[in-house]
Design a protein around this motif. Structure first.
Motif, PDB file in Angstrom:
ATOM      1  N   ASP A 182     -22.798  17.013  29.501  1.00 54.18           N
ATOM      2  CA  ASP A 182     -23.527  17.736  30.539  1.00 54.18           C
ATOM      3  C   ASP A 182     -22.561  18.152  31.640  1.00 54.18           C
ATOM      4  O   ASP A 182     -21.939  17.301  32.275  1.00 54.18           O
ATOM      5  N   PRO A 183     -22.420  19.457  31.911  1.00 53.57           N
ATOM      6  CA  PRO A 183     -21.468  19.910  32.927  1.00 53.57           C
ATOM      7  C   PRO A 183     -22.049  19.958  34.338  1.00 53.57           C
ATOM      8  O   PRO A 183     -21.418  20.478  35.246  1.00 53.57           O
ATOM      9  N   THR A 184     -23.242  19.394  34.541  1.00 55.57           N
ATOM     10  CA  THR A 184     -23.900  19.492  35.844  1.00 55.57           C
ATOM     11  C   THR A 184     -23.067  18.881  36.954  1.00 55.57           C
ATOM     12  O   THR A 184     -22.877  19.504  38.010  1.00 55.57           O
ATOM     13  N   ALA A 185     -22.568  17.667  36.763  1.00 57.24           N
ATOM     14  CA  ALA A 185     -21.808  16.987  37.823  1.00 57.24           C
ATOM     15  C   ALA A 185     -20.517  17.732  38.163  1.00 57.24           C
ATOM     16  O   ALA A 185     -20.262  17.986  39.350  1.00 57.24           O
ATOM     17  N   PRO A 186     -19.687  18.121  37.182  1.00 57.44           N
ATOM     18  CA  PRO A 186     -18.489  18.881  37.560  1.00 57.44           C
ATOM     19  C   PRO A 186     -18.802  20.209  38.242  1.00 57.44           C
ATOM     20  O   PRO A 186     -18.090  20.623  39.166  1.00 57.44           O
ATOM     21  N   LEU A 187     -19.877  20.878  37.815  1.00 54.51           N
ATOM     22  CA  LEU A 187     -20.254  22.129  38.469  1.00 54.51           C
ATOM     23  C   LEU A 187     -20.693  21.885  39.913  1.00 54.51           C
ATOM     24  O   LEU A 187     -20.335  22.642  40.816  1.00 54.51           O
ATOM     25  N   ALA A 188     -21.465  20.830  40.131  1.00 51.28           N
ATOM     26  CA  ALA A 188     -21.919  20.511  41.487  1.00 51.28           C
ATOM     27  C   ALA A 188     -20.733  20.132  42.373  1.00 51.28           C
ATOM     28  O   ALA A 188     -20.653  20.550  43.533  1.00 51.28           O
ATOM     29  N   HIS A 189     -19.808  19.331  41.833  1.00 50.36           N
ATOM     30  CA  HIS A 189     -18.611  18.979  42.603  1.00 50.36           C
ATOM     31  C   HIS A 189     -17.816  20.232  42.960  1.00 50.36           C
ATOM     32  O   HIS A 189     -17.356  20.393  44.090  1.00 50.36           O
ATOM     33  N   GLY A 190     -17.667  21.135  42.005  1.00 47.05           N
ATOM     34  CA  GLY A 190     -16.939  22.374  42.263  1.00 47.05           C
ATOM     35  C   GLY A 190     -17.616  23.226  43.324  1.00 47.05           C
ATOM     36  O   GLY A 190     -16.945  23.796  44.192  1.00 47.05           O
ATOM     37  N   ALA A 191     -18.936  23.314  43.278  1.00 50.34           N
ATOM     38  CA  ALA A 191     -19.662  24.090  44.282  1.00 50.34           C
ATOM     39  C   ALA A 191     -19.500  23.476  45.670  1.00 50.34           C
ATOM     40  O   ALA A 191     -19.306  24.192  46.662  1.00 50.34           O
ATOM     41  N   MET A 192     -19.557  22.148  45.746  1.00 47.98           N
ATOM     42  CA  MET A 192     -19.399  21.497  47.053  1.00 47.98           C
ATOM     43  C   MET A 192     -17.972  21.633  47.575  1.00 47.98           C
ATOM     44  O   MET A 192     -17.757  21.778  48.778  1.00 47.98           O
ATOM     45  N   ILE A 193     -16.995  21.603  46.686  1.00 44.43           N
ATOM     46  CA  ILE A 193     -15.603  21.799  47.104  1.00 44.43           C
ATOM     47  C   ILE A 193     -15.414  23.231  47.605  1.00 44.43           C
ATOM     48  O   ILE A 193     -14.722  23.463  48.601  1.00 44.43           O
ATOM     49  N   LEU A 194     -16.026  24.190  46.937  1.00 44.73           N
ATOM     50  CA  LEU A 194     -15.962  25.579  47.385  1.00 44.73           C
ATOM     51  C   LEU A 194     -16.594  25.726  48.765  1.00 44.73           C
ATOM     52  O   LEU A 194     -16.034  26.390  49.654  1.00 44.73           O
ATOM     53  N   PHE A 195     -17.738  25.101  48.974  1.00 41.55           N
ATOM     54  CA  PHE A 195     -18.392  25.135  50.281  1.00 41.55           C
ATOM     55  C   PHE A 195     -17.527  24.442  51.334  1.00 41.55           C
ATOM     56  O   PHE A 195     -17.416  24.919  52.470  1.00 41.55           O
ATOM     57  N   ALA A 196     -16.894  23.332  50.952  1.00 37.52           N
ATOM     58  CA  ALA A 196     -15.994  22.625  51.874  1.00 37.52           C
ATOM     59  C   ALA A 196     -14.839  23.526  52.285  1.00 37.52           C
ATOM     60  O   ALA A 196     -14.435  23.537  53.453  1.00 37.52           O
ATOM     61  N   GLY A 197     -14.304  24.286  51.351  1.00 37.23           N
ATOM     62  CA  GLY A 197     -13.224  25.221  51.677  1.00 37.23           C
ATOM     63  C   GLY A 197     -13.664  26.268  52.671  1.00 37.23           C
ATOM     64  O   GLY A 197     -12.928  26.615  53.602  1.00 37.23           O
ATOM     65  N   ALA A 198     -14.878  26.792  52.489  1.00 36.30           N
ATOM     66  CA  ALA A 198     -15.395  27.779  53.445  1.00 36.30           C
ATOM     67  C   ALA A 198     -15.555  27.151  54.831  1.00 36.30           C
ATOM     68  O   ALA A 198     -15.249  27.771  55.846  1.00 36.30           O
ATOM     69  N   MET A 199     -16.021  25.919  54.874  1.00 38.04           N
ATOM     70  CA  MET A 199     -16.185  25.232  56.161  1.00 38.04           C
ATOM     71  C   MET A 199     -14.834  24.976  56.830  1.00 38.04           C
ATOM     72  O   MET A 199     -14.699  25.107  58.043  1.00 38.04           O
ATOM     73  N   LEU A 200     -13.833  24.607  56.034  1.00 39.71           N
ATOM     74  CA  LEU A 200     -12.517  24.304  56.609  1.00 39.71           C
ATOM     75  C   LEU A 200     -11.797  25.558  57.092  1.00 39.71           C
ATOM     76  O   LEU A 200     -10.985  25.489  58.015  1.00 39.71           O
ATOM     77  N   LEU A 201     -12.066  26.681  56.474  1.00 42.43           N
ATOM     78  CA  LEU A 201     -11.425  27.919  56.914  1.00 42.43           C
ATOM     79  C   LEU A 201     -12.145  28.557  58.097  1.00 42.43           C
ATOM     80  O   LEU A 201     -11.593  29.446  58.737  1.00 42.43           O
ATOM     81  N   THR A 202     -13.359  28.106  58.376  1.00 39.14           N
ATOM     82  CA  THR A 202     -14.087  28.577  59.550  1.00 39.14           C
ATOM     83  C   THR A 202     -13.559  27.815  60.760  1.00 39.14           C
ATOM     84  O   THR A 202     -13.561  26.591  60.767  1.00 39.14           O
ATOM     85  N   PRO A 203     -13.079  28.515  61.780  1.00 33.55           N
ATOM     86  CA  PRO A 203     -12.517  27.800  62.936  1.00 33.55           C
ATOM     87  C   PRO A 203     -13.585  26.968  63.652  1.00 33.55           C
ATOM     88  O   PRO A 203     -14.662  27.466  63.951  1.00 33.55           O
ATOM     89  N   GLY A 204     -13.269  25.718  63.890  1.00 34.01           N
ATOM     90  CA  GLY A 204     -14.176  24.856  64.632  1.00 34.01           C
ATOM     91  C   GLY A 204     -14.063  23.412  64.187  1.00 34.01           C
ATOM     92  O   GLY A 204     -13.621  23.121  63.073  1.00 34.01           O
ATOM     93  N   PHE A 205     -14.463  22.521  65.056  1.00 33.77           N
ATOM     94  CA  PHE A 205     -14.358  21.096  64.766  1.00 33.77           C
ATOM     95  C   PHE A 205     -15.553  20.585  63.973  1.00 33.77           C
ATOM     96  O   PHE A 205     -15.406  19.733  63.099  1.00 33.77           O
ATOM     97  N   PHE A 206     -16.744  21.105  64.248  1.00 31.61           N
ATOM     98  CA  PHE A 206     -17.927  20.677  63.509  1.00 31.61           C
ATOM     99  C   PHE A 206     -17.829  21.108  62.048  1.00 31.61           C
ATOM    100  O   PHE A 206     -18.054  20.309  61.138  1.00 31.61           O
ATOM    101  N   THR A 207     -17.485  22.382  61.814  1.00 32.33           N
ATOM    102  CA  THR A 207     -17.372  22.866  60.439  1.00 32.33           C
ATOM    103  C   THR A 207     -16.223  22.176  59.708  1.00 32.33           C
ATOM    104  O   THR A 207     -16.328  21.905  58.509  1.00 32.33           O
TER     105      THR A 207
END
Length: 158
Positions: free
Chosen positions: A65-90
């Motif tokens: 079942d690829p659900t867990a790796p896909l979910a981890h990848g999606a969250m890592i992608l979202f984390a990257g967007a948050m880290l590239l957004t300037p700010g301390f909360f993001t």
């Protein structure tokens, strides 16, 4: 409504944090900290994203079942967007999502709140069976005693 609140509140929180941190450590150290977290986040997203992609490939190769790796990848992608957004909360949200234990906890929370209705594979719609269980059984193949030998397939030589 939730998206509107997020788009309204996150910038306000970021502005407040910039003012607080900038007042405590100064303008240039604050800007340096924002750039440093973006650089660190980019490196972490690259390494963790490569690992998530490797886990996904392995799951697909092993027919798991690829659900867990896909979910981890999606969250890592979202984390990257948050880290590239300037700010301390993001940045703090992005760094939290790069912690595997945090991603697993978020996945457990979401799994309790989300129910799959159906999915499509190769044009066929698959719906989960309600109350489906595992049937444990033993079997043996029955061969007819005087069955004729099948004709050659054409792929072999005689």
């Amino acid at each position: 409504m939730w998206i509107f609140l997020a788009f309204a509140l996150v910038p306000l929180v970021e502005i407040g944090l910039f003012i607080q941190v900038g007042g405590a450590i100064g303008l240039w150290p604050t800007l340096g900290l924002v750039l440093a977290t973006a650089a660190l986040g980019t490196a972490l997203v690259r390494s963790q994203g490569a690992r998530a992609l490797s886990d996904l490939r392995l799951a697909l190769h092993d027919l798991r079942d690829p659900t867990a790796p896909l979910a981890h990848g999606a969250m890592i992608l979202f984390a990257g967007a948050m880290l590239l957004t300037p700010g301390f909360f993001t940045d703090s949200v992005g760094l939290a999502l790069l912690v595997p234990a945090m991603r697993r906890a978020l996945m457990r929370y979401l799994a309790r709140r989300v129910q799959m209705a159906s999915f499509t594979v190769g044009g066929a719609e698959i719906r989960p069976r309600q109350g489906a269980g595992v049937i444990d059984a033993e079997y043996y193949e029955v061969e007819p005693e005087n069955a004729p030998e099948p004709p050659p397939s054409g792929w072999t030589r005689h």
